[in-house]
Design an enzyme around this catalytic site. Structure first.
Site, PDB file in Angstrom:
ATOM      1  N   TYR A 139     -16.035   1.656   8.716  1.00 40.34           N
ATOM      2  CA  TYR A 139     -14.642   1.484   7.953  1.00 40.34           C
ATOM      3  C   TYR A 139     -14.726   2.043   9.893  1.00 40.34           C
ATOM      4  CZ  TYR A 139      -9.941   3.749   7.752  1.00 40.34           C
ATOM      5  OH  TYR A 139      -8.049   3.610   7.761  1.00 40.34           O
ATOM      6  N   GLU A 170     -10.268   8.952  11.066  1.00 38.80           N
ATOM      7  CA  GLU A 170     -11.581   8.712  11.019  1.00 38.80           C
ATOM      8  C   GLU A 170     -12.763   8.394  12.159  1.00 38.80           C
ATOM      9  OE1 GLU A 170     -14.208   8.805   8.161  1.00 38.80           O
ATOM     10  OE2 GLU A 170     -13.308   9.957   7.599  1.00 38.80           O
ATOM     11  N   GLY A 229       1.266  -1.415   0.573  1.00 35.58           N
ATOM     12  CA  GLY A 229      -0.174  -0.254  -0.006  1.00 35.58           C
ATOM     13  C   GLY A 229       1.266   0.895  -0.048  1.00 35.58           C
ATOM     14  N   GLN A 230       0.574   2.420  -0.219  1.00 40.69           N
ATOM     15  CA  GLN A 230       0.939   3.829  -0.251  1.00 40.69           C
ATOM     16  C   GLN A 230       1.708   3.949   1.409  1.00 40.69           C
ATOM     17  OE1 GLN A 230      -0.548   8.721  -0.056  1.00 40.69           O
ATOM     18  NE2 GLN A 230      -1.136   7.073   1.624  1.00 40.69           N
ATOM     19  N   SER A 244      -6.700   5.193  12.740  1.00 37.00           N
ATOM     20  CA  SER A 244      -7.323   6.772  11.693  1.00 37.00           C
ATOM     21  C   SER A 244      -7.887   8.058  12.355  1.00 37.00           C
ATOM     22  CB  SER A 244      -8.339   5.754  11.068  1.00 37.00           C
ATOM     23  OG  SER A 244      -8.392   7.121  10.299  1.00 37.00           O
ATOM     24  N   HIS A 258      -3.697  11.381   5.253  1.00 39.37           N
ATOM     25  CA  HIS A 258      -1.656  11.689   4.606  1.00 39.37           C
ATOM     26  C   HIS A 258      -1.862  11.056   2.857  1.00 39.37           C
ATOM     27  CE1 HIS A 258      -1.849   8.371   7.191  1.00 39.37           C
ATOM     28  NE2 HIS A 258      -0.762   7.757   6.241  1.00 39.37           N
ATOM     29  N   LEU A 272      -4.766 -10.861   6.327  1.00 35.73           N
ATOM     30  CA  LEU A 272      -5.577 -10.784   7.378  1.00 35.73           C
ATOM     31  C   LEU A 272      -6.660 -11.584   7.588  1.00 35.73           C
ATOM     32  CD1 LEU A 272      -5.303  -7.048   9.116  1.00 35.73           C
ATOM     33  CD2 LEU A 272      -3.371  -8.701   8.716  1.00 35.73           C
ATOM     34  N   ALA A 281      -5.609  -2.892   5.092  1.00 33.54           N
ATOM     35  CA  ALA A 281      -6.975  -2.665   5.954  1.00 33.54           C
ATOM     36  C   ALA A 281      -7.001  -2.372   5.066  1.00 33.54           C
ATOM     37  CB  ALA A 281      -6.667  -1.103   6.684  1.00 33.54           C
TER      38      ALA A 281
HETATM   39  P1  NAP Z   1      -3.533   1.448   1.035  1.00 32.20           P
HETATM   40  O1  NAP Z   1      -3.196   2.042   0.404  1.00 32.20           O
HETATM   41  O2  NAP Z   1      -5.301   1.060   1.015  1.00 32.20           O
HETATM   42  O3  NAP Z   1      -3.039   0.202   2.310  1.00 32.20           O
HETATM   43  C1  NAP Z   1      -3.797  -0.904   2.443  1.00 32.20           C
HETATM   44  C2  NAP Z   1      -2.855  -2.065   2.900  1.00 32.20           C
HETATM   45  O4  NAP Z   1      -3.401  -2.987   3.359  1.00 32.20           O
HETATM   46  C3  NAP Z   1      -2.419  -2.408   1.022  1.00 32.20           C
HETATM   47  O5  NAP Z   1      -0.938  -3.122   0.939  1.00 32.20           O
HETATM   48  C4  NAP Z   1      -3.390  -4.078   0.826  1.00 32.20           C
HETATM   49  O6  NAP Z   1      -3.207  -5.202  -0.324  1.00 32.20           O
HETATM   50  C5  NAP Z   1      -3.474  -4.872   2.047  1.00 32.20           C
HETATM   51  N1  NAP Z   1      -4.727  -5.278   2.556  1.00 32.20           N
HETATM   52  C6  NAP Z   1      -5.927  -4.522   2.451  1.00 32.20           C
HETATM   53  N2  NAP Z   1      -6.567  -6.276   2.607  1.00 32.20           N
HETATM   54  C7  NAP Z   1      -6.081  -6.990   3.052  1.00 32.20           C
HETATM   55  C8  NAP Z   1      -5.517  -8.182   3.743  1.00 32.20           C
HETATM   56  N3  NAP Z   1      -7.187  -8.359   3.989  1.00 32.20           N
HETATM   57  N4  NAP Z   1      -4.814  -9.201   4.433  1.00 32.20           N
HETATM   58  C9  NAP Z   1      -3.222  -8.756   3.866  1.00 32.20           C
HETATM   59  N5  NAP Z   1      -3.386  -6.772   3.867  1.00 32.20           N
HETATM   60  C10 NAP Z   1      -4.688  -6.557   3.257  1.00 32.20           C
HETATM   61  O7  NAP Z   1      -3.756   2.147   2.757  1.00 32.20           O
HETATM   62  P2  NAP Z   1      -2.710   3.098   3.120  1.00 32.20           P
HETATM   63  O8  NAP Z   1      -3.350   4.835   2.557  1.00 32.20           O
HETATM   64  O9  NAP Z   1      -0.928   3.372   2.809  1.00 32.20           O
HETATM   65  O10 NAP Z   1      -2.827   3.236   4.885  1.00 32.20           O
HETATM   66  C11 NAP Z   1      -2.291   2.711   5.278  1.00 32.20           C
HETATM   67  C12 NAP Z   1      -3.647   2.082   6.995  1.00 32.20           C
HETATM   68  O11 NAP Z   1      -3.409   3.046   7.527  1.00 32.20           O
HETATM   69  C13 NAP Z   1      -4.470   1.483   6.661  1.00 32.20           C
HETATM   70  O12 NAP Z   1      -5.144   0.697   8.026  1.00 32.20           O
HETATM   71  C14 NAP Z   1      -5.436   2.596   6.257  1.00 32.20           C
HETATM   72  O13 NAP Z   1      -6.776   2.314   7.156  1.00 32.20           O
HETATM   73  C15 NAP Z   1      -4.886   3.177   7.746  1.00 32.20           C
HETATM   74  N6  NAP Z   1      -4.590   4.731   7.277  1.00 32.20           N
HETATM   75  C16 NAP Z   1      -4.690   5.899   6.434  1.00 32.20           C
HETATM   76  C17 NAP Z   1      -5.287   6.923   6.883  1.00 32.20           C
HETATM   77  C18 NAP Z   1      -4.404   7.708   5.265  1.00 32.20           C
HETATM   78  O14 NAP Z   1      -4.741   8.469   5.119  1.00 32.20           O
HETATM   79  N7  NAP Z   1      -3.772   7.445   3.259  1.00 32.20           N
HETATM   80  C19 NAP Z   1      -4.562   7.588   7.614  1.00 32.20           C
HETATM   81  C20 NAP Z   1      -5.150   7.364   8.340  1.00 32.20           C
HETATM   82  C21 NAP Z   1      -4.897   5.308   8.838  1.00 32.20           C
HETATM   83  P3  NAP Z   1      -2.952  -4.516  -1.695  1.00 32.20           P
HETATM   84  O15 NAP Z   1      -2.105  -3.926  -2.219  1.00 32.20           O
HETATM   85  O16 NAP Z   1      -3.117  -6.238  -2.603  1.00 32.20           O
HETATM   86  O17 NAP Z   1      -4.590  -3.835  -1.970  1.00 32.20           O
HETATM   87  O1  F7E Z   2     -12.194  11.751   1.091  1.00 30.18           O
HETATM   88  C1  F7E Z   2     -15.090  13.175  -0.338  1.00 30.18           C
HETATM   89  C2  F7E Z   2     -15.088  12.813   0.792  1.00 30.18           C
HETATM   90  O2  F7E Z   2     -11.846   8.952   0.284  1.00 30.18           O
HETATM   91  C3  F7E Z   2     -11.425  12.710   1.766  1.00 30.18           C
HETATM   92  C4  F7E Z   2      -9.066   7.217   3.856  1.00 30.18           C
HETATM   93  O3  F7E Z   2      -6.882   6.995   3.810  1.00 30.18           O
HETATM   94  O4  F7E Z   2      -8.515   8.937   4.954  1.00 30.18           O
HETATM   95  C5  F7E Z   2      -8.733   7.917   4.055  1.00 30.18           C
HETATM   96  O5  F7E Z   2     -10.169   8.197   3.954  1.00 30.18           O
HETATM   97  C6  F7E Z   2     -13.273  13.125   1.531  1.00 30.18           C
HETATM   98  C7  F7E Z   2     -14.693  12.918   1.799  1.00 30.18           C
HETATM   99  O6  F7E Z   2     -11.031   9.709   2.178  1.00 30.18           O
HETATM  100  C8  F7E Z   2     -14.656  12.629  -3.460  1.00 30.18           C
HETATM  101  O7  F7E Z   2     -16.614  12.020   1.156  1.00 30.18           O
HETATM  102  C9  F7E Z   2     -15.706  14.137  -2.239  1.00 30.18           C
HETATM  103  O8  F7E Z   2     -15.098  13.871   2.368  1.00 30.18           O
HETATM  104  O9  F7E Z   2      -9.769  10.814  -0.298  1.00 30.18           O
HETATM  105  P1  F7E Z   2     -11.142   9.952   0.832  1.00 30.18           P
HETATM  106  P2  F7E Z   2     -11.525   9.193   3.687  1.00 30.18           P
HETATM  107  O10 F7E Z   2     -12.331   8.945   3.644  1.00 30.18           O
HETATM  108  O11 F7E Z   2     -10.305  10.774   4.540  1.00 30.18           O
HETATM  109  C10 F7E Z   2      -8.657   8.026   6.535  1.00 30.18           C
HETATM  110  C11 F7E Z   2      -8.024   9.283   6.986  1.00 30.18           C
HETATM  111  C12 F7E Z   2      -8.671   6.525   6.663  1.00 30.18           C
HETATM  112  O12 F7E Z   2      -8.513   6.331   7.228  1.00 30.18           O
HETATM  113  C13 F7E Z   2      -8.774   6.183   5.126  1.00 30.18           C
HETATM  114  O13 F7E Z   2      -8.567   5.508   5.378  1.00 30.18           O
HETATM  115  O14 F7E Z   2     -13.196  13.955  -0.407  1.00 30.18           O
HETATM  116  N1  F7E Z   2     -14.896  13.306  -1.663  1.00 30.18           N
HETATM  117  N2  F7E Z   2     -16.385  13.645  -3.808  1.00 30.18           N
HETATM  118  C14 F7E Z   2     -14.588  12.230  -2.152  1.00 30.18           C
HETATM  119  N3  F7E Z   2     -14.239  11.027  -1.515  1.00 30.18           N
HETATM  120  C15 F7E Z   2     -13.079  10.019  -2.956  1.00 30.18           C
HETATM  121  N4  F7E Z   2     -12.646   9.107  -2.477  1.00 30.18           N
HETATM  122  N5  F7E Z   2     -13.616  10.280  -4.205  1.00 30.18           N
HETATM  123  C16 F7E Z   2     -15.100  11.338  -4.633  1.00 30.18           C
HETATM  124  O15 F7E Z   2     -15.100  10.937  -5.184  1.00 30.18           O
END
Ligand code: NAP
Ligand code: F7E
Length: 341
Positions: free
Chosen positions: A155, A134, A12-13, A132, A185, A65, A88
């Site tokens: 979620y 969220e 993932g990212q 998160s 992020h 997982l 996740a």
């Molecule tokens: P991401 O790009 O969606 O990466 C998620 C990773 O989890 C991917 O490697 C995915 O594999 C793997 N995964 C999904 N389902 C799985 C399963 N059943 N078993 C094993 N691996 C699995 O998410 P991210 O943005 O890097 O975020 C990393 C973590 O931080 C996540 O838990 C997310 O919920 C949490 N988080 C993210 C943010 C944010 O803004 N980015 C903020 C707060 C918390 P594949 O590549 O095969 O899909």
């Molecule tokens: O949405 C609005 C949408 O999907 C941000 C995940 O990494 O951060 C992420 O969750 C906002 C929301 O991120 C579209 O309704 C409008 O208000 O980029 P998002 P998220 O839902 O904030 C948290 C911290 C995590 O933990 C999660 O894993 O943007 N929005 N138009 C849209 N969102 C999407 N995806 N697509 C649209 O077209």
């Protein structure tokens, strides 16, 4: 002997940035990837490529997982010092469509890892959980470690379950287990169905004549957006503290989705004229007089998180962590990468 880290979610990212970061710190990094019908390692392929697939600092394992046997096998084979659980079903909107799967992976998946670590005899493994912002949901900003969780999606509920499991295993069994409560992020490696990447990719393609329209949902929700590269450093710092603890990681600034669009458009020299309200809201490209942005109900969520601003003073004080990327620099990084793609 170098330390061993095991990353769930390495494809993932965040997993990809964290792998780079830990390899630079001389860790031996192990990562878990899922079986997929097409390759899912594009974010980490450059780590292998750089050393012709012979990188002794990075080893990949197949696991999931939802499959406790695979988790047990991998943890026993690797015998890691630190586990980072970044795996996740991470898309909030999609959790409305697959709630049970989201809960199984995010909530029970975390519990499965904690149970294995609890009974692990060979060493005391440190555990990082990707919690998160969220989870705060309806709670008013700024949000910090003491703010009430009022989740607005399955979620978020699944992440609250995992968050409390971490604290419970710490209290009940003395595990070194920590929550990083990370606010949004982003980066050039952000998945294409998250809003920032969708906007950057869409506007760049429109500018290049490769796409006609960008269709979005709620333009008025506000998020505290930082850069993933800064945030993975905090994950490591969290696990280097004497005592296990939980931290908010954020930038303490918030912008709306519409702000994000306007800044991107300006940087790309696209002049936007906004018209109408609600589902009829559109943006017209002043130069071509064509509508290039629309909204559609299908991208709205049944329940929304309106405004997130993270107060990260605890991380600043104890971890000596602060973000290096400003909001503006984050957008520059994403746009430059898209233009060079
Ligand atoms: P991401 O790009 O969606 O990466 C998620 C990773 O989890 C991917 O490697 C995915 O594999 C793997 N995964 C999904 N389902 C799985 C399963 N059943 N078993 C094993 N691996 C699995 O998410 P991210 O943005 O890097 O975020 C990393 C973590 O931080 C996540 O838990 C997310 O919920 C949490 N988080 C993210 C943010 C944010 O803004 N980015 C903020 C707060 C918390 P594949 O590549 O095969 O899909
Ligand atoms: O949405 C609005 C949408 O999907 C941000 C995940 O990494 O951060 C992420 O969750 C906002 C929301 O991120 C579209 O309704 C409008 O208000 O980029 P998002 P998220 O839902 O904030 C948290 C911290 C995590 O933990 C999660 O894993 O943007 N929005 N138009 C849209 N969102 C999407 N995806 N697509 C649209 O077209």
């Amino acid at each position: 002997m170098s330390k061993k880290a095991l990353i769930f979610g390495i494809t993932g990212q965040d997993g990809s940035y964290l792998a780079e970061f830990l390899i630079k710190k001389k860790y031996q990094v192990h990562g878990v990837k899922r079986r997929t019908s097409t390759p899912n390692t594009s974010r980490i392929d450059h780590i292998f490529d750089s050393v012709n697939f012979k990188n002794k600092y990075l080893v990949l394992h197949h696991g999931d997982l939802s499959d406790v046997g695979s988790l047990n096998r991998i943890i026993n084979d690797v015998n890691p010092d630190e586990i980072y659980n970044l795996a996740a079903q991470s898309h909030v909107k999609i959790s409305f469509q697959i709630p049970e799967y989201t809960s199984d992976v995010n909530a029970l998946g975390t519990l499965r890892l904690l149970e294995i670590i609890r009974h692990y005899k060979k060493k005391k493994i440190k555990f990082y959980q990707a919690s998160s912002s969220e989870m705060f949901g309806k709670s008013k900003p700024p949000q910090n470690e003491k703010t009430l969780f009022q989740p607005r999606s399955v979620y978020a509920i699944s992440k609250v379950f995992a968050y409390h499991s971490v604290i419970h295993y710490r209290d009940a069994y003395g595990l070194y287990a920590c929550n990083g409560i990370l606010f949004n992020h982003e980066s050039p490696r952000r998945g294409v169905n998250f809003v920032t990447k969708k906007i950057v990719q869409g506007l760049v393609r429109i500018k290049q004549g490769k796409q006609k329209m960008l269709i979005l949902g709620n333009l008025y929700s506000r998020r505290d957006w930082g850069h993933a590269n800064d945030y993975v450093e905090s994950m490591w710092k969290i696990l280097q503290q004497k005592k296990a603890n939980d931290f908010v990681i954020a930038t303490k600034t918030s912008n709306s989705v519409k702000d994000f669009i306007n800044i991107c458009a300006k940087k790309l020299n696209i002049k936007l004229i906004w018209k109408n309200k609600g589902l009829k809201e559109i943006a017209i490209n002043k130069l071509t007089n064509k509508t290039i942005i629309k909204v559609d109900q299908k991208y709205f969520r049944e329940t929304e998180v309106d405004n997130l601003i993270g107060d990260f003073s605890k991380a600043r004080r104890l971890l000596k962590w602060k973000p290096k990327f400003s909001f503006d620099k984050l957008i520059d990084d994403m746009i430059n990468n898209e233009l060079n793609d």
